[in-house]
Design an enzyme around this catalytic site. Structure first.
Site, PDB file in Angstrom:
ATOM      1  CD  GLU A   1      -3.093  -0.895   2.166  1.00 21.43           C
ATOM      2  OE1 GLU A   1      -3.777   0.141   2.160  1.00 21.43           O
ATOM      3  OE2 GLU A   1      -3.235  -1.801   3.016  1.00 21.43           O
TER       4      GLU A   1
ATOM      5  CG  HIS B   1       5.599 -29.577   3.692  1.00 22.36           C
ATOM      6  ND1 HIS B   1       6.091 -30.847   3.922  1.00 22.36           N
ATOM      7  CD2 HIS B   1       5.427 -29.002   4.909  1.00 22.36           C
ATOM      8  CE1 HIS B   1       6.176 -31.039   5.234  1.00 22.36           C
ATOM      9  NE2 HIS B   1       5.796 -29.937   5.849  1.00 22.36           N
TER      10      HIS B   1
ATOM     11  NE  ARG C   1     -11.432   0.160   0.069  1.00 18.42           N
ATOM     12  CZ  ARG C   1     -10.595   0.966   0.723  1.00 18.42           C
ATOM     13  NH1 ARG C   1     -10.564   2.265   0.449  1.00 18.42           N
ATOM     14  NH2 ARG C   1      -9.784   0.466   1.631  1.00 18.42           N
TER      15      ARG C   1
END
Length: 272
Positions: free
Chosen positions: A171, A187, A262
């Site tokens: 950000e 893994h 948004r």
């Protein structure tokens, strides 16, 4: 912006008493407070909890509004931490905090009520962990380490700290950064470091497994032993990301893609 955190942590805020199983939800710079708190409190999922604590600095985060309405439909107690917006208009318990800033800059106002409700014994550690001068020095060292590479932050117990560093760089500096959970990355992801010369791995270590992970990928190791360290490192993340923003010529306060996202998600408003 991050220099004033010591004052924010000392702000007077009243919180309700919380008992039973608790869940915590939020998005972005608000929700990461839940993730950081997971190192010190065992949250349940919403369906199995008695109480949902929902965090949205603006009070208008669509996903959080949806989650709150879901919890209310299940008969859960809901406590919201917000500066206003639609959340503040709902018939739920509210912890109102001061608004007017970006959520990531107001982290102490979102985090302190959580600590007061769930781990009041750690409030003093949160306050004592803030140290602007030392945080700048540590962030300068980290900046030298990540310069010209993509930072990747890893942790086990303190995964919320790793996530916060990633978010802050995204950000504030408008730059790629990632985080991963130990031991899962052992893994799969560690194999990527065979060809990972462009990456700058950082491990927030609190266990032997963290140290093993760091040795596998030749990571920079930062020790974390409790809330004081967490409080300090969250401040370091802010200073690091702002320094990186300055170095790459970005305005840390400006956002481009998030507001557009948004706007495009506006269709979800009807669900909230």
């Amino acid at each position: 912006m991050y220099e004033t955190w010591s004052e924010m942590y000392r702000e007077d805020v009243e919180v309700p008493q919380v008992d039973g199983e608790v869940s915590c939800f939020g998005m972005g710079g608000s929700g990461v407070a839940c993730e950081v708190m997971r190192a010190f409190f065992d949250f349940s999922d919403v369906k199995h909890s008695n109480t949902l604590i929902a965090l949205s600095y603006s009070g208008d985060t669509v996903e959080t509004l949806v989650k709150v309405r879901e919890a209310l439909s299940l008969g859960k107690r809901v406590i919201v931490i917000t500066s206003g917006g639609k959340l503040a208009e709902l018939n739920v318990e509210k912890i109102k905090i001061k608004g007017g800033a970006q959520p990531r800059y107001a982290f102490p106002r979102l985090f302190l009520p959580l600590v007061k409700m769930l781990r009041p014994d750690l409030v003093s550690d949160v306050v004592q962990g803030v140290d602007s001068d030392r945080a700048r020095a540590v962030s300068a060292d980290l900046l030298n380490y990540v310069r010209g590479r993509i930072p990747v932050f890893y942790a086990s117990r303190y995964l919320g700290v790793a996530k916060r560093f990633k978010q802050e760089i995204n950000e504030n500096a408008k730059s790629p950064a990632f985080f991963g959970e130990i031991p899962e990355v052992n893994h799969n992801e560690v194999e990527g470091y065979v060809r990972g010369g462009s990456l700058a791995p950082v491990v927030f270590s609190s266990t032997q497994v963290d140290d093993i992970t760091a040795s596998l990928i030749n990571a920079k190791v930062i020790r974390v032993e409790g809330m004081k360290d967490v409080s300090f490192l969250i401040q370091v993340a802010g200073f690091l990301s702002v320094a990186l923003a300055k170095e790459v010529g970005e305005d840390p306060a400006r956002l481009t893609n998030i507001p557009e996202g948004r706007r495009r998600m506006g269709f979800m408003e009807s669900r909230a």
